[in-house]
Motif scaffolding. Structure first.
Motif, PDB file in Angstrom:
ATOM      1  N   LEU A  22      -0.852   1.485   3.806  1.00 40.44           N
ATOM      2  CA  LEU A  22      -1.244   0.577   2.721  1.00 40.44           C
ATOM      3  C   LEU A  22      -0.381   0.806   1.488  1.00 40.44           C
ATOM      4  O   LEU A  22       0.034  -0.148   0.819  1.00 40.44           O
ATOM      5  CB  LEU A  22      -2.719   0.790   2.375  1.00 40.44           C
ATOM      6  CG  LEU A  22      -3.722   0.320   3.422  1.00 40.44           C
ATOM      7  CD1 LEU A  22      -5.126   0.799   3.065  1.00 40.44           C
ATOM      8  CD2 LEU A  22      -3.704  -1.202   3.547  1.00 40.44           C
ATOM      9  N   LEU A  23      -0.100   2.063   1.176  1.00 40.78           N
ATOM     10  CA  LEU A  23       0.761   2.364   0.040  1.00 40.78           C
ATOM     11  C   LEU A  23       2.153   1.778   0.249  1.00 40.78           C
ATOM     12  O   LEU A  23       2.727   1.174  -0.663  1.00 40.78           O
ATOM     13  CB  LEU A  23       0.845   3.871  -0.166  1.00 40.78           C
ATOM     14  CG  LEU A  23       1.797   4.336  -1.274  1.00 40.78           C
ATOM     15  CD1 LEU A  23       1.370   3.780  -2.621  1.00 40.78           C
ATOM     16  CD2 LEU A  23       1.877   5.853  -1.321  1.00 40.78           C
TER      17      LEU A  23
ATOM     18  N   PHE B  54      -7.640   6.231   0.090  1.00 39.02           N
ATOM     19  CA  PHE B  54      -7.046   7.549  -0.149  1.00 39.02           C
ATOM     20  C   PHE B  54      -8.100   8.523  -0.661  1.00 39.02           C
ATOM     21  O   PHE B  54      -8.208   9.655  -0.178  1.00 39.02           O
ATOM     22  CB  PHE B  54      -5.899   7.433  -1.161  1.00 39.02           C
ATOM     23  CG  PHE B  54      -5.187   8.733  -1.430  1.00 39.02           C
ATOM     24  CD1 PHE B  54      -4.041   9.062  -0.730  1.00 39.02           C
ATOM     25  CD2 PHE B  54      -5.660   9.632  -2.382  1.00 39.02           C
ATOM     26  CE1 PHE B  54      -3.379  10.266  -0.964  1.00 39.02           C
ATOM     27  CE2 PHE B  54      -5.018  10.832  -2.630  1.00 39.02           C
ATOM     28  CZ  PHE B  54      -3.875  11.147  -1.919  1.00 39.02           C
TER      29      PHE B  54
ATOM     30  N   PHE C 177      -5.772   0.740  -1.101  1.00 40.87           N
ATOM     31  CA  PHE C 177      -5.166   2.040  -0.792  1.00 40.87           C
ATOM     32  C   PHE C 177      -5.829   3.155  -1.584  1.00 40.87           C
ATOM     33  O   PHE C 177      -6.157   4.215  -1.033  1.00 40.87           O
ATOM     34  CB  PHE C 177      -3.668   2.008  -1.103  1.00 40.87           C
ATOM     35  CG  PHE C 177      -3.083   3.377  -1.327  1.00 40.87           C
ATOM     36  CD1 PHE C 177      -2.868   4.244  -0.261  1.00 40.87           C
ATOM     37  CD2 PHE C 177      -2.776   3.811  -2.614  1.00 40.87           C
ATOM     38  CE1 PHE C 177      -2.359   5.518  -0.474  1.00 40.87           C
ATOM     39  CE2 PHE C 177      -2.260   5.079  -2.835  1.00 40.87           C
ATOM     40  CZ  PHE C 177      -2.050   5.932  -1.762  1.00 40.87           C
TER      41      PHE C 177
ATOM     42  N   ALA D 264      -4.268   5.795   5.281  1.00 39.64           N
ATOM     43  CA  ALA D 264      -4.004   5.188   3.972  1.00 39.64           C
ATOM     44  C   ALA D 264      -2.525   4.973   3.691  1.00 39.64           C
ATOM     45  O   ALA D 264      -2.173   4.092   2.897  1.00 39.64           O
ATOM     46  CB  ALA D 264      -4.607   6.057   2.862  1.00 39.64           C
ATOM     47  N   ASP D 265      -1.658   5.744   4.337  1.00 40.78           N
ATOM     48  CA  ASP D 265      -0.237   5.712   3.986  1.00 40.78           C
ATOM     49  C   ASP D 265       0.409   4.348   4.195  1.00 40.78           C
ATOM     50  O   ASP D 265       1.255   3.931   3.404  1.00 40.78           O
ATOM     51  CB  ASP D 265       0.516   6.779   4.784  1.00 40.78           C
ATOM     52  CG  ASP D 265       0.200   8.190   4.304  1.00 40.78           C
ATOM     53  OD1 ASP D 265      -0.306   8.314   3.175  1.00 40.78           O
ATOM     54  OD2 ASP D 265       0.443   9.146   5.055  1.00 40.78           O
TER      55      ASP D 265
END
Length: 384
Positions: free
Chosen positions: A245-246, A272, A268, A242-243
């Protein structure tokens, strides 16, 4: 004393269950096993990351920022005043009303001029958009490549689909080259992050970030030493999913692509919550906390490893709350996401609004402070 401490620290009864020990991890018959000494390789890797990051931010990130149209807002500097500067640097950056009145008597400025000076001075110390974009683009690049590499390394492994397999044969688990590099690169990256955290953009969750980096480094290092590698690779893959995407959402926000930022942020947030609040605690953590005691008796290393996982899980819950608070801004009428961890840049127009609330009548353009006109009436909100 050091030898006694080392002997206690590496006591086999602390790190292994039953009659197993370090001798079971000695290389033999052409098979390789993880060793604590392998972790020294992460230090030059961390140094390499620090160097590569500087090159990346000064070349690739700059060109990418130009391509996406990242624009830096022009900031009006606070006129130099030795009394105010000394008070700002030594006493406080956010004076109270009584302190503002006192400073006004010393400098001859009005209360509104004092308010505006401190706002401009605080803005000077806030990181600019380009710096934040470069940091986000660097992390985006690593997390994306790490996720792809981790998925490629685990896609054909049985413990990706049946997590109980991660304990099959423990602790005598053969080390694969893909696992070695996945571990060394991930650990080296987080060590580099810890080294650079002082110079990076500081946010409201600065302390939580430090705890996260330290817990991650300890978790990766410990899981390597006692051959919890299969569980470790799954945990790293979940975090990397997920990181990136952030970080990409941040990049588009800095570039002013609000709709793209919002769409990516939605994806995200969903990933997450699924990975950090469902898969990690109910699948992986369940398989590291509940299942192992059916195979071998619990020992110190078992409690230590799961304790670190629980620390990370608490941080995930903390960040999930921030994410949900930001998600509220997607409701009708809200089309900009503001990072709950970041403070918003202040503008002189806000000072005018405060003046109106206090019953003060602002001029058309506001007062001029020592030759500097106020900023225009543009509110700047930002996703970190």
């Amino acid at each position: 004393m050091l030898s006694r401490l080392s002997e206690w620290f590496w006591n086999e009864r602390l790190w292994f269950p039953g009659d197993l020990g370090w001798a079971d991890l000695e290389n033999r018959d052409g098979l390789t096993y993880a060793k604590a000494t392998d972790l020294w390789a992460t230090l030059p890797i961390a140094l390499a990351f620090l160097i590569i990051r500087q090159i990346f931010e000064r070349t690739v990130a700059i060109r990418l920022a130009t391509a996406l149209g990242v624009k830096e807002k022009v900031r009006v500097q606070a006129a130099y005043n030795p009394t105010l500067e000394s008070y700002f640097s030594i006493t406080t950056k956010n004076p109270t009303q009584s302190e503002i009145v006192s400073l006004g008597k010393k400098t001859g400025y009005s209360e509104r001029q004092i308010h505006r000076w401190f706002k401009r001075r605080r803005n000077e110390e806030r990181p600019n958009q380009l710096k934040k974009f470069k940091e986000a683009s660097w992390r985006f690049t690593f997390y994306l490549l790490a996720f792809i590499a981790g998925l490629a390394a685990l896609i054909d492994k049985p413990w990706l689909y049946k997590m109980e397999e991660m304990w099959n044969g423990f602790p005598v688990l053969t080390l694969l080259p893909s696992q070695y590099w996945y571990y060394m690169i991930e650990l080296g990256f987080y060590i580099a992050l810890l080294f650079s955290v002082a110079s990076d953009v500081k946010r409201k969750d600065f302390k939580e970030q430090i705890v996260h980096h330290v817990a991650t480094i300890l978790l990766i290092s410990f899981s390597w030493c006692v051959n919890y590698i299969r569980a470790g690779t799954l945990i790293m893959l979940v975090h990397d999913s997920a990181d990136y995407l952030l970080e990409s959402a941040k990049m588009f926000n800095y570039a002013g692509w609000r709709k793209m930022c919002n769409y990516i942020f939605i994806v995200f947030a969903v990933i997450f919550i699924i990975t950090r609040l469902i898969i990690l605690p109910f699948w992986i953590l369940h398989c590291t906390w509940v299942y192992p005691v059916t195979v071998y008796p619990p020992f110190f290393g078992y409690y230590f490893f799961n304790g670190l996982l629980f620390v990370l899980q608490c941080l995930h819950i903390f960040w999930a709350v921030l994410i949900l608070r930001m998600a509220i801004k997607f409701l009708p009428g809200n089309n900009i996401v503001e990072d709950e961890r970041s403070d918003r840049e202040e503008t002189d127009s806000e000072d005018e609004e405060e003046g109106e609330k206090d019953g003060r009548a602002p001029t058309k353009n506001g007062p001029v402070l020592n030759g500097y006109s106020p900023l225009n009436n543009n509110h700047h909100r930002k996703t970190e």
